[in-house]
Design an enzyme around this catalytic site. Structure first.
Site: not given
Length: 339
Positions: A250-251
């Protein structure tokens, strides 16, 4: 592959150590709080009932989320085409020269990709029909299918077969169940909350046409090559018991959401300017009172101030569209039939 497992271990440790924040920064950062995640999940379930909230095993519960809303899940999402097949079609489309000399862009390549998916679906239907007909080979089955002399359906009533369900049950009993297209896969999709990035996180668990769990390498076949070694991790789903999954890191989610919010705000502002110019133009033609139009500007600001702005409860709907670009062969639209 070892590097992916190390990344998974580091990611799990980071999730465990990061403190929970309950301060809303959505409009500034694109991040959401656990409470906003629950609100977005409620909206997703309301709009698309194929998604459902689920509790977690007692040992896997996260105390900052409601017991019955630990994660979101939708099951048996079909995938007929591998990611490489989509990419091959896209490259072919980009290389094709149109009559006026320009080359197809990525947007233009959507149509051939969709056609490819439809071809796969038709293949699946024919495969099942030929197998159930008792044909000894696909060629024989196709010949039977084409030579069956089926009449053209001209009335909706002709589609109704009151004994269809009974016939299907009888066929299943006689053949030991429907034989599926070997290329078809099904995925269970899970969305949970990432404490380290303060955004949703997607997990995928795949199965082949016989219901056997896919290996990590097989699931990687459904990840676009641009993302395969960058944003995808093999890990045990932390909210399930001993289930290997592929997670989408999810960066970048918060940054993508922030960019989308800026674009939405810009589009809303541009629309407002166009509408105001139109009102002013009409006033000059004598069809409206220009003075009254100016006086209504403040009213428009109040009523339309939030128009075009992405709401936090819409987060997961937009999130799924972003995820769809990472896994192009998984038919997320199947989960949104209620829209």
């Amino acid at each position: 592959m070892t590097g992916l497992y190390l990344r998974s271990t580091f990611s799990s440790l980071r999730e465990y150590l990061t403190p929970i924040s309950h301060k809303s920064t959505f409009t500034d950062t694109g991040e959401i709080t656990p409470e906003e995640f629950v609100a977005a999940g409620d909206y997703l379930v309301y709009k698309f009932p194929t998604w459902q909230w689920s509790p977690a095993p007692e040992s896997k519960k996260r105390d900052f989320l409601p017991n019955d809303k630990q994660f979101l899940v939708t099951r048996h999402v079909p995938s007929y085409v591998r990611a490489a097949d989509y990419e091959h079609t896209e490259k072919e489309a980009e290389m094709m020269e149109e009559e006026d000399g320009w080359t197809s862009t990525n947007v233009d390549s959507v149509a051939p990709q969709r056609c490819n998916t439809e071809d796969e679906r038709r293949h699946s239907i024919k495969y099942i029909e030929m197998t159930e007909s008792g044909a000894s080979s696909p060629e024989e089955g196709l010949a039977q299918h084409e030579g069956s002399g089926k009449h053209e359906i001209n009335d909706i009533d002709e589609l109704i077969d009151e004994t269809a369900e009974e016939s299907d049950l009888a066929n299943d009993a006689g053949q030991g169940g429907i034989i599926n297209d070997p290329k078809k896969r099904n995925y269970d999709l899970y969305i949970t909350y990432s404490t380290s990035y303060r955004v949703p996180k997607m997990y995928l668990v795949g199965f082949n046409s016989n219901g056997v769990p896919l290996s990590p390498n097989e699931m990687f076949e459904d990840i676009a090559s641009d993302y395969r070694q960058k944003t995808v991790t093999i890990e045990k789903a932390p909210f399930l018991s001993n289930t290997t999954s592929v997670s989408i890191h999810p960066c970048r989610h918060a940054n993508v959401m922030r960019v989308l919010m800026k674009r939405a705000a810009h589009a809303a502002q541009a629309k407002k300017i166009r509408d105001k110019d139109l009102v002013t133009g009409v006033a000059k033609l004598g069809l409206a009172d220009g003075k009254n139009a100016d006086e209504e500007d403040d009213w428009e600001n109040v009523e339309q101030g939030e128009e075009g702005i992405i709401r936090v409860d819409q987060y997961l709907v937009i999130f799924l569209k972003f995820i769809a670009s990472v896994t192009p062969g998984i038919e997320y639209d199947y989960t949104m039939d209620a829209f």
